[in-house]
Write an enzyme that holds these catalytic residues in place. Structure first.
Site, PDB file in Angstrom:
ATOM      1  N   ARG A  78      45.608   6.634  14.740  1.00 23.25           N
ATOM      2  CA  ARG A  78      44.139   6.558  14.606  1.00 23.25           C
ATOM      3  C   ARG A  78      43.608   5.542  15.611  1.00 23.25           C
ATOM      4  NH1 ARG A  78      40.533   3.382  10.731  1.00 23.25           N
ATOM      5  NH2 ARG A  78      38.549   4.251  11.366  1.00 23.25           N
ATOM      6  N   HIS A 129      33.454   2.742  16.184  1.00 26.45           N
ATOM      7  CA  HIS A 129      34.048   1.614  15.457  1.00 26.45           C
ATOM      8  C   HIS A 129      33.393   0.338  15.995  1.00 26.45           C
ATOM      9  CE1 HIS A 129      37.885   0.229  13.189  1.00 26.45           C
ATOM     10  NE2 HIS A 129      37.194  -0.869  13.457  1.00 26.45           N
ATOM     11  N   GLU A 180      33.478   2.412   8.699  1.00 30.97           N
ATOM     12  CA  GLU A 180      32.891   1.351   7.872  1.00 30.97           C
ATOM     13  C   GLU A 180      31.435   1.056   8.212  1.00 30.97           C
ATOM     14  OE1 GLU A 180      35.383  -2.135   7.983  1.00 30.97           O
ATOM     15  OE2 GLU A 180      37.175  -1.050   7.369  1.00 30.97           O
ATOM     16  N   ASN A 240      39.382   2.879   3.604  1.00 32.34           N
ATOM     17  CA  ASN A 240      39.951   1.607   4.065  1.00 32.34           C
ATOM     18  C   ASN A 240      39.957   0.645   2.888  1.00 32.34           C
ATOM     19  OD1 ASN A 240      39.902   2.785   6.559  1.00 32.34           O
ATOM     20  ND2 ASN A 240      38.424   1.384   7.471  1.00 32.34           N
ATOM     21  N   TYR A 292      41.569  -3.224   1.460  1.00 25.89           N
ATOM     22  CA  TYR A 292      42.324  -4.456   1.715  1.00 25.89           C
ATOM     23  C   TYR A 292      42.439  -5.368   0.503  1.00 25.89           C
ATOM     24  CZ  TYR A 292      42.069  -3.321   6.653  1.00 25.89           C
ATOM     25  OH  TYR A 292      42.218  -2.696   7.862  1.00 25.89           O
ATOM     26  N   GLU A 352      42.959   2.804   6.685  1.00 25.81           N
ATOM     27  CA  GLU A 352      43.346   1.414   6.979  1.00 25.81           C
ATOM     28  C   GLU A 352      43.845   0.752   5.706  1.00 25.81           C
ATOM     29  OE1 GLU A 352      40.429  -1.130   8.854  1.00 25.81           O
ATOM     30  OE2 GLU A 352      39.760   0.501  10.165  1.00 25.81           O
TER      31      GLU A 352
HETATM   32  O1  IFM Z   1      40.085  -5.306  11.850  1.00 27.84           O
HETATM   33  C1  IFM Z   1      39.282  -4.689  10.904  1.00 27.84           C
HETATM   34  C2  IFM Z   1      38.926  -3.286  11.328  1.00 27.84           C
HETATM   35  O2  IFM Z   1      38.310  -3.255  12.559  1.00 27.84           O
HETATM   36  C3  IFM Z   1      38.004  -2.645  10.322  1.00 27.84           C
HETATM   37  N1  IFM Z   1      38.528  -2.761   8.985  1.00 27.84           N
HETATM   38  C4  IFM Z   1      39.002  -4.043   8.543  1.00 27.84           C
HETATM   39  C5  IFM Z   1      39.965  -4.617   9.565  1.00 27.84           C
HETATM   40  C6  IFM Z   1      40.471  -5.995   9.085  1.00 27.84           C
HETATM   41  O3  IFM Z   1      39.413  -6.882   8.938  1.00 27.84           O
END
Ligand code: IFM
Length: 449
Positions: free
Chosen positions: A81, A125, A170, A296, A298, A348
């Site tokens: 990606r 992006h 995002e 995505n 985290y 992600e």
């Molecule tokens: O690095 C970023 C990415 O560009 C977009 N999503 C979160 C990642 C980590 O912060």
């Protein structure tokens, strides 16, 4: 917590990949006619980037893409990606096409295909051409239409070979960090502007979808959204309200209009957004059916009304983000129960870790990152057992790279980049992930060969 000690087997056709984005890795910001982006301008402002760095060299992927595709191939990854830099293709945002910029992505796509790696492209992006920001950026409705023209140019050239197209990455972060908190380019701070930007980003997505379909009828078309579940430990109605507002603003604001449910009414009210930007037909366009939702994930966030820094109780990554693996399952099952998208990719997921153990050969024994990836993947498997059609996973990130306002201080890569020599060295996590990609088995005992 589920028992994570047993190895989990994913379906054979599950796609294993890794992700990057243009500004974070390409460098060569002045090469071959590329125009200025909002991130070039932002980086030049003193204090905007914590370590005072910029994207001029980054990982120099622009010049090393062959080597980088060979690296992906050596890791046995089946999909990659990446994003396309709008100012590389249209230096002024619109008008004259920079053929050399398009040639770069053409070569990249061909190299990936020759290595049997499926190209997953994202059109935006975060690196908006500065020329468009000079005309009010995403706050200006025209930017949505200009994005469609840009989509045309890119799809005409690459639409025959890219497996999957995401319009935006995002949009929450683009609108919120770029136009509300100012911590990202273009560094503006206005709630009405952020609301306008969010709407125009979504409109751009909806308007671009038919163009993607026209020029890439065999590819998947969708969008990538980030989700950060909000929690509160308290029953206080004020905390509960705060939690719902944050969930509405960050998580539901984007996915609900895309799913055809419109903007979350409760959040629109509590923010006081007047919705002047919404024109007849906009919501229909935004809810054009998608083939996939890119997710995505985290971390989670804990919320308490009136408190900015709520005490974090879970182990933290180097971003000071709580490690909450079950959040990825919760997000996936909630999304699927509410909206039943056709399919999902984890576009992600990954962790910045301190990476202190660099040996003389530059090898990093990042067991903490392996644990993070392992635990999240086990939760993805649980979500799939719950019935969520997840078809692939992209580790963020292939490389250590430019982590926006943090500069190069935070390392997310499964491959280490030495920023002086630009040497790439796979970390222990890359070797572990290679084994996962080879076998589709995710387990702790699974030692890389
Ligand atoms: O690095 C970023 C990415 O560009 C977009 N999503 C979160 C990642 C980590 O912060």
């Amino acid at each position: 917590m589920t028992d994570q000690s047993n190895p989990v087997k994913f379906p054979d056709k599950f796609l294993w990949g890794s992700a990057t984005s243009s500004f974070q890795i390409e460098g060569a910001t002045e090469a071959d006619g590329r125009g200025e982006s909002i991130w070039d301008r932002f980086c030049s402002q003193p204090g905007a980037i914590n370590d005072n760095t910029d994207g001029k060299v980054a990982c120099d992927h622009y010049h090393r893409h062959k080597e980088d595709v060979a690296l992906l191939s050596s890791l046995g990854l089946q999909a990659y990606r990446f994003s396309i830099a709008w100012p590389r293709v249209l230096p002024n945002g619109k008008g004259a096409v920079n053929t050399k910029g398009l040639d770069f992505y053409d070569r990249l796509v061909d190299e990936l295909l020759a290595a049997d790696i499926a190209p997953f492209a994202t059109l935006y992006h975060w690196d908006l051409p500065q020329a468009l920001e000079d005309k009010n950026g995403w706050v200006n409705r025209d930017t949505a239409y200009t994005f469609v023209d840009y989509t045309h140019v890119v799809l005409k050239r690459l639409g025959d070979r890219v497996a999957s197209w995401a319009t935006l990455n995002e949009p929450f972060v683009s609108a919120s960090h770029g136009y509300l908190t100012g911590e990202h380019a273009p560094g503006r701070k206005s709630l009405p502007d952020a609301c306008a930007a969010a709407h125009h980003l979504l409109l751009a997505h909806g308007l671009a979808m038919p163009v993607v379909r026209e020029f890439a009828p065999d590819a998947d078309a969708g969008i990538v959204l980030n989700f950060t579940p909000a929690f509160t430990h308290s029953d206080d109605p004020k905390d509960q309200q705060e939690c719902a507002d944050i969930d509405g603003f960050e998580n539901r604001w984007y996915v609900e209009p895309i799913a055809g449910a419109g903007y979350p009414v409760d959040t629109v009210e509590s923010l006081g957004w007047e919705q002047k930007e919404i024109q007849a037909g906009d919501l229909e366009k935004i809810s054009t059916p998608i083939d996939f939702l890119g997710v995505n994930y985290y971390t989670r966030q804990t919320v308490c009304a009136g408190e900015k820094d709520v005490k974090k109780t879970l182990p933290l990554t180097d971003m000071q983000w709580e490690i909450y693996p079950q959040g990825i399952r919760e997000i996936l099952t909630t999304l699927h129960n509410r909206h039943a998208f056709k399919k999902y990719f984890i576009t992600e997921n990954g962790a910045a870790m301190p990476d202190t153990s660099v040996d003389a050969d530059e090898f990093v024994d990042d067991q903490d990152r392996i644990d993070y990836l392992h635990d999240h993947l086990q939760q993805v498997a649980q979500a799939m057992q719950d019935g969520v059609p997840v078809e692939g996973y992209f580790a963020w990130s292939l490389f250590d790279n430019f982590e926006w306002a943090h500069g190069y201080a935070k390392r997310f890569g499964i491959v280490r980049v030495n920023y002086e020599t630009l040497t790439r060295t796979p970390k222990a996590s890359a070797l572990w992930y290679r084994e996962v990609a080879n076998t589709s088995i995710v387990g702790r005992e699974h030692t890389p060969t």
